[in-house]
Design an enzyme around this catalytic site. Structure first.
Site, PDB file in Angstrom:
ATOM      1  N   HIS A 451      57.452  89.024  60.030  1.00 34.62           N
ATOM      2  CA  HIS A 451      57.491  88.095  58.896  1.00 34.62           C
ATOM      3  C   HIS A 451      56.563  86.915  59.084  1.00 34.62           C
ATOM      4  O   HIS A 451      56.061  86.346  58.130  1.00 34.62           O
ATOM      5  CB  HIS A 451      58.924  87.632  58.650  1.00 34.62           C
ATOM      6  CG  HIS A 451      59.695  88.664  57.930  1.00 34.62           C
ATOM      7  ND1 HIS A 451      60.484  89.580  58.586  1.00 34.62           N
ATOM      8  CD2 HIS A 451      59.736  88.990  56.628  1.00 34.62           C
ATOM      9  CE1 HIS A 451      61.002  90.405  57.692  1.00 34.62           C
ATOM     10  NE2 HIS A 451      60.565  90.072  56.513  1.00 34.62           N
ATOM     11  N   ARG A 558      61.142  81.828  33.938  1.00 37.21           N
ATOM     12  CA  ARG A 558      62.382  82.312  34.566  1.00 37.21           C
ATOM     13  C   ARG A 558      63.441  81.226  34.425  1.00 37.21           C
ATOM     14  O   ARG A 558      63.550  80.348  35.274  1.00 37.21           O
ATOM     15  CB  ARG A 558      62.141  82.604  36.039  1.00 37.21           C
ATOM     16  CG  ARG A 558      61.250  83.807  36.330  1.00 37.21           C
ATOM     17  CD  ARG A 558      61.149  84.021  37.828  1.00 37.21           C
ATOM     18  NE  ARG A 558      60.677  85.334  38.183  1.00 37.21           N
ATOM     19  CZ  ARG A 558      59.439  85.592  38.646  1.00 37.21           C
ATOM     20  NH1 ARG A 558      58.571  84.627  38.787  1.00 37.21           N
ATOM     21  NH2 ARG A 558      59.107  86.822  38.985  1.00 37.21           N
ATOM     22  N   ARG A 594      62.469  83.793  29.054  1.00 40.07           N
ATOM     23  CA  ARG A 594      63.361  84.891  29.411  1.00 40.07           C
ATOM     24  C   ARG A 594      64.779  84.336  29.522  1.00 40.07           C
ATOM     25  O   ARG A 594      64.995  83.317  30.174  1.00 40.07           O
ATOM     26  CB  ARG A 594      62.937  85.497  30.743  1.00 40.07           C
ATOM     27  CG  ARG A 594      63.873  86.600  31.186  1.00 40.07           C
ATOM     28  CD  ARG A 594      63.352  87.309  32.410  1.00 40.07           C
ATOM     29  NE  ARG A 594      63.657  86.584  33.628  1.00 40.07           N
ATOM     30  CZ  ARG A 594      63.297  87.010  34.843  1.00 40.07           C
ATOM     31  NH1 ARG A 594      62.606  88.114  34.972  1.00 40.07           N
ATOM     32  NH2 ARG A 594      63.595  86.320  35.909  1.00 40.07           N
ATOM     33  N   GLU A 687      62.249  97.077  33.188  1.00 43.34           N
ATOM     34  CA  GLU A 687      62.518  96.985  34.622  1.00 43.34           C
ATOM     35  C   GLU A 687      63.363  98.155  35.110  1.00 43.34           C
ATOM     36  O   GLU A 687      63.564  98.310  36.302  1.00 43.34           O
ATOM     37  CB  GLU A 687      63.275  95.681  34.932  1.00 43.34           C
ATOM     38  CG  GLU A 687      62.527  94.445  34.519  1.00 43.34           C
ATOM     39  CD  GLU A 687      63.277  93.171  34.843  1.00 43.34           C
ATOM     40  OE1 GLU A 687      62.823  92.442  35.733  1.00 43.34           O
ATOM     41  OE2 GLU A 687      64.314  92.898  34.205  1.00 43.34           O
ATOM     42  N   ASN A 710      58.343  94.181  39.703  1.00 45.96           N
ATOM     43  CA  ASN A 710      59.110  93.945  40.936  1.00 45.96           C
ATOM     44  C   ASN A 710      60.400  94.766  40.883  1.00 45.96           C
ATOM     45  O   ASN A 710      60.751  95.477  41.824  1.00 45.96           O
ATOM     46  CB  ASN A 710      59.467  92.467  41.094  1.00 45.96           C
ATOM     47  CG  ASN A 710      58.261  91.559  40.981  1.00 45.96           C
ATOM     48  OD1 ASN A 710      57.145  91.992  41.223  1.00 45.96           O
ATOM     49  ND2 ASN A 710      58.471  90.310  40.614  1.00 45.96           N
ATOM     50  N   ASP A 711      61.088  94.645  39.761  1.00 45.65           N
ATOM     51  CA  ASP A 711      62.338  95.392  39.643  1.00 45.65           C
ATOM     52  C   ASP A 711      62.089  96.856  39.319  1.00 45.65           C
ATOM     53  O   ASP A 711      62.764  97.734  39.855  1.00 45.65           O
ATOM     54  CB  ASP A 711      63.233  94.765  38.565  1.00 45.65           C
ATOM     55  CG  ASP A 711      64.022  93.610  39.140  1.00 45.65           C
ATOM     56  OD1 ASP A 711      64.554  93.758  40.256  1.00 45.65           O
ATOM     57  OD2 ASP A 711      64.089  92.553  38.499  1.00 45.65           O
ATOM     58  N   ARG A 721      64.267  95.517  46.849  1.00 46.39           N
ATOM     59  CA  ARG A 721      63.034  94.730  46.977  1.00 46.39           C
ATOM     60  C   ARG A 721      63.151  93.611  48.002  1.00 46.39           C
ATOM     61  O   ARG A 721      62.158  93.012  48.391  1.00 46.39           O
ATOM     62  CB  ARG A 721      62.632  94.159  45.607  1.00 46.39           C
ATOM     63  CG  ARG A 721      63.598  93.157  45.064  1.00 46.39           C
ATOM     64  CD  ARG A 721      63.339  92.869  43.596  1.00 46.39           C
ATOM     65  NE  ARG A 721      62.678  91.602  43.380  1.00 46.39           N
ATOM     66  CZ  ARG A 721      62.593  90.997  42.192  1.00 46.39           C
ATOM     67  NH1 ARG A 721      63.092  91.570  41.112  1.00 46.39           N
ATOM     68  NH2 ARG A 721      62.000  89.858  42.062  1.00 46.39           N
ATOM     69  N   CYS A 758      54.506  91.295  34.003  1.00 48.59           N
ATOM     70  CA  CYS A 758      54.732  89.986  34.618  1.00 48.59           C
ATOM     71  C   CYS A 758      55.247  90.118  36.051  1.00 48.59           C
ATOM     72  O   CYS A 758      55.635  89.130  36.655  1.00 48.59           O
ATOM     73  CB  CYS A 758      55.675  89.137  33.770  1.00 48.59           C
ATOM     74  SG  CYS A 758      57.283  89.893  33.533  1.00 48.59           S
TER      75      CYS A 758
HETATM   76  C1  PEP Z   1      60.085  91.594  37.793  1.00 53.87           C
HETATM   77  O1  PEP Z   1      61.150  92.154  38.044  1.00 53.87           O
HETATM   78  O2  PEP Z   1      58.961  92.125  37.973  1.00 53.87           O
HETATM   79  C2  PEP Z   1      60.085  90.217  37.254  1.00 53.87           C
HETATM   80  C3  PEP Z   1      58.964  89.648  36.858  1.00 53.87           C
HETATM   81  O3  PEP Z   1      61.279  89.559  37.221  1.00 53.87           O
HETATM   82  P1  PEP Z   1      61.945  88.856  38.500  1.00 53.87           P
HETATM   83  O4  PEP Z   1      60.930  88.915  39.618  1.00 53.87           O
HETATM   84  O5  PEP Z   1      62.265  87.465  38.104  1.00 53.87           O
HETATM   85  O6  PEP Z   1      63.141  89.713  38.729  1.00 53.87           O
HETATM   86 MG    MG Z   2      62.980  91.311  37.345  1.00 53.92          MG
END
Ligand code: PEP
Ligand code: MG
Length: 824
Positions: A451, A558, A594, A687, A710-711, A721, A758
């Site tokens: 890390h 967010r 959001r 997502e 990301n999700d 994640r 995003c």
């Molecule tokens: C995602 O999931 O890609 C996203 C942009 O939302 P968050 O990272 O806030 O879950």
């Molecule tokens: Mg997300």
């Protein structure tokens, strides 16, 4: 782009006040038939809410968004006030550019204005010229647009040229160009994308940031114009003294500067952990281990002390997680959640509790239990598990420092810029390093996936790990060059080596500066396709920072960050203030808010949510809002109230089924009617794989899609994640994820719905190119990525991006996608 004609330019005006000046420029717009006269009041209204002063004596009055219906057609007008008129910020304005824009056609004009603002001489010329043609030349002339490079350049001789120098027009080839150009009497201009530059000025040329293989225009005006253009064209095409480029990939900036010492210096070789060069003195950083003696009080007191220390350590780690997450994103911050989990280990608690009951102090018992575990883990054959011993030791020391207040201080940090040398660094040590003081870092132990290495990369600190114990014997304060990209550290470099390393650093930073200088230019590809580049933010104050960084709007606000780290939820008014502040800061640029995405990794104590076995698969995001309509309605009321003041869109997170979307939209509509707000676009985050598979149905009911990669990646790959060992494999460039995005784009475009992305991958230059090639219209990213991504997209054609995207879709692994040359 808009055409500016002399009919809407008024020179030599005088104005008694800024209001008078705005009325005059508004009247020019009205007389030309661009606006209804009532729009002038709207322009004055805007000026009261926000200041349209841009810089160098230029202001751009325009009306409020809600009055766009008063615009008959898009147009601009220019009022020159040579004597100046006082603006509300105390500046003297000498040029007003009145804008009536129905959509974003005025962006090209703004790009020109940015050039003018950066150039005081041109601004002064425009404020005093007697000739409308001069104003048109600088503001209204259609520049060498990427869409029509052939139209660029108006001189006695013109040629379209392809950049032959392998690394584009960086400092060395640009200097040669200036030298050649200066040998001709003619005025020489270059035009690339939406920008032009003086061919005899190095600074001006560097701001263009022309990459290898890009098409641009050279034009010349004057007696030897033809000779000049012919000579410069030949020089550019043959590489301007640099190896001509091949069809090899245009490397990303950091890859362009591979440094080699000129002398025969032999490096101490370690493992490359974070790219970049550092030049400076060494500084030995020695972690002071807290070792405690056993001096117990009564067991109750010791139990109490332990409980308090654990709670405090938990809070410290939560804060560290938030800080690193904001700077570096989820994956890199995940380690601190893992540390929190280590603190809560029931076996550990049981063992420490029994030792206390046996009459030992809390500190001694804790130390003993941790040491036993660390020793056992260090024996493990699995390298990655053995590396977790460092994490446990880190957590152990954190709690000991809380239990033994005398040991609070932790290791000494340097006070002036250094290359930091350590046996190993704990993740929390790395996170508290100040990048301004740490030029580079080098550890004797550790590997590239530790890390520490990950955090160094995200902080932009060059780093080498695993350099061996010999590192620890290097003399303190000795001068060194650390090459993070090659994993090498050179001791006592010659002055020539230091000089060349500094030059390489300067070139990279010039490139970054060039990207920064062009950050307001739209991301128009070389063949004229526009990709919108927006920002992801979490605090109202970020909105202004995002615009300054070149964001064309907010693609993801967010809102959950307004709810975290407090004892009660924010009230409707509090939320309204936050959203309205962003609307004002964005001054007409779009804002996607959001709705609350609590659950998963983001817990809020005051919601009293039951602990979940699998929080990422539990009551999260929109599911929580539908179960708690009180919270949801309050937030929607605040959003709709803010929507009365400027362009706002609503986006729901973690949607999995059509029923959820329908239920949420029904609540939103009731709230909207209550508030008396106009309809706003309602979109969803993509997502969850179920939404990908049902994208056609969703596209009928959602106004837009924004893919949260990301999700989507974690749910597509079934890998948490935030997982300490899996998170690095959760790569959104995996073909599985890219194929999902392609499917979403297909379904959305068939229904005429726009798709944005995003998730973190949108902010990586490689990801941005691939996503653009897949047909994603808007990329929203963390603020620091914006200038680089825009520059990257301006350096590639959409046809190239599409070819790269097609190759990516055909790959079998994320590694293969990461190997594709970006200029195919
Ligand atoms: C995602 O999931 O890609 C996203 C942009 O939302 P968050 O990272 O806030 O879950
Ligand atoms: Mg997300």
């Amino acid at each position: 782009m808009l055409e500016l004609t002399s009919a809407t330019i008024r020179l030599h005006a005088t104005a008694a006040s800024s209001e008078d000046a705005i009325r005059q420029v508004g009247q020019l717009l009205a007389d030309a038939g661009f606006i209804e006269p009532a729009y002038i009041e709207s322009m004055l209204g805007r000026e009261q809410q926000a200041n349209t002063y841009l810089g160098n004596g230029i202001a751009i009055p325009h009306g409020l968004n809600e009055h766009r219906d008063l615009i008959r057609r898009t147009g601009i007008a220019v009022l020159q006030v040579p004597g100046g008129v006082a603006w509300k910020n105390g500046e003297q304005v000498r040029l007003l550019v009145g804008i009536a824009a129905r959509s974003d056609e005025h962006l090209g004009l703004l790009a020109n204005l940015v050039d003018v603002i950066a150039d005081a001489d041109v601004a002064a010329l425009l404020a005093s010229t007697d000739d409308p043609a001069v104003v048109i030349q600088h503001l209204g002339r259609r520049r060498a647009g990427a869409a029509s490079p052939a139209s660029a350049g108006a001189g006695d001789a013109t040629a379209q040229v392809r950049m032959g120098s392998a690394h584009g027009l960086h400092a060395r080839p640009a200097a040669l160009f200036v030298q050649l150009a200066s040998g001709f009497a003619a005025d020489i201009q270059l035009a690339y994308g939406a920008h032009t530059a003086n061919g005899k000025s190095l600074a001006s040329l560097l701001r263009l940031g022309i990459p290898y293989d890009a098409l641009f225009t050279i034009s010349a005006t004057g007696p030897d114009a033809h000779d000049a253009v012919a000579a410069l064209q030949a020089a550019v095409e043959s590489g301007l003294g640099e190896a001509p480029g091949s069809a090899a990939p245009a490397p990303d900036a950091a890859e362009q500067f591979r440094w080699q010492p000129a002398s025969a210096l032999r490096p101490l070789q370690g493992v490359a952990a974070s790219p970049g060069l550092a030049v400076g003195p060494l500084y030995h950083y020695r972690a002071q281990r807290v070792v405690v003696r056993d001096a117990p009080a009564a067991p109750e007191q010791e139990h109490d002390a332990l409980r308090q220390a654990l709670a405090a350590a938990h809070a410290q780690l939560g804060q560290l997680h938030q800080d690193v997450r904001a700077r570096a994103g989820d994956g890199d911050a995940a380690i601190f959640l893992a540390h929190q989990a280590l603190l809560a280990d029931p076996e550990l608690a049981g063992q420490v509790g029994s030792l206390i009951d046996d009459g030992h102090s809390a500190a001694w018992s804790w130390q003993r239990a941790i040491e036993e575990r660390v020793a056992a883990m260090q024996q493990l054959a699995d390298e990655r598990l053995a590396a977790r011993a460092a994490d446990l030791s880190d957590v152990g020391q954190r709690v000991l420092r809380l239990l033994v207040p005398a040991a609070q201080a932790g290791p000494q940090l340097p006070e002036s810029p250094v290359i930091l040398v350590a046996e190993d660094l704990l993740p929390s040590d790395t996170a508290r390093l100040d990048p301004r003081l740490i030029l580079g870092l080098c550890t004797a132990l550790g590997g590239p996936t530790a890390h520490t290495a990950i955090i160094a990369r995200s902080l932009g600190i060059p780093a080498v790990v695993g350099a061996g114990k010999a590192l620890l014997d290097l003399p303190a304060d000795a001068q060194a060059i650390l090459d993070g990209g090659q994993g090498a550290i050179y001791l006592d470099p010659t002055p020539a080596d230091v000089e060349s390393a500094r030059q390489a650093q300067a070139e990279l930073s010039r490139l970054r500066d060039a990207e920064h200088a062009t950050r307001y230019q739209p991301a128009l590809t070389l063949d004229g396709e526009r990709v919108e580049v927006a920002a992801n933010i979490q605090r109202p104050s970020d909105a202004e920072v995002a615009v300054q960084a070149g964001a064309e709007g907010i693609g993801l606000m967010r809102t959950e960050f307004l709810f975290l780290e407090r004892a009660a939820p924010p009230s409707e008014d509090e939320q309204y203030q936050a959203y309205a502040a962003m609307v004002a800061a964005l001054n007409g640029l779009p804002l996607i808010i959001r709705t609350l995405d609590i659950g998963g990794d983001k817990a809020v104590a005051y919601f009293d949510l039951p602990a979940e076995q699998n929080p990422f698969l539990g009551v999260r995001g929109l599911r929580l809002c539908l179960q708690r309509p009180d919270i949801f309605r309050t937030q929607l009321r605040a959003i709709y109230r803010a929507a009365l003041e400027g362009p706002v869109k609503i986006m729901f997170p973690m949607v999995a089924t059509l029923d959820e979307l329908r239920a949420a939209k029904a609540i939103a509509e009731q709230v909207r009617l209550d508030v008396g707000a106009p309809p706003v676009e309602i979109g969803i985050m993509v997502e969850v794989p179920s939404v990908v598979m049902m994208a056609e149905e969703f596209a009928r009911e959602a106004d837009f899609f924004s893919v949260g990669t990301n999700d989507l990646t974690q749910y597509a790959m079934a890998m948490d994640r935030l997982h300490p060992t899996l998170a690095k494999q959760v790569d959104a460039l995996h073909p599985a994820v890219l194929r999902m995005i392609a499917q979403v784009v297909r379904a959305a475009s068939a229904a005429g719905r726009p798709v944005g992305v995003c998730g973190g991958i949108a902010g990586e230059p490689r990801g941005a190119v691939i996503l653009a090639g897949l047909g994603v219209a808007e990329l929203s990213m963390s603020i620091p990525s914006i200038p680089t991504v825009k520059a990257r997209l301006r350096g590639i054609s959409m046809a190239q991006a599409q070819a790269v995207a097609q190759r990516a879709l055909a790959c079998a692994t994320a590694e293969q996608v990461r190997q594709i040359p970006l200029a195919v």
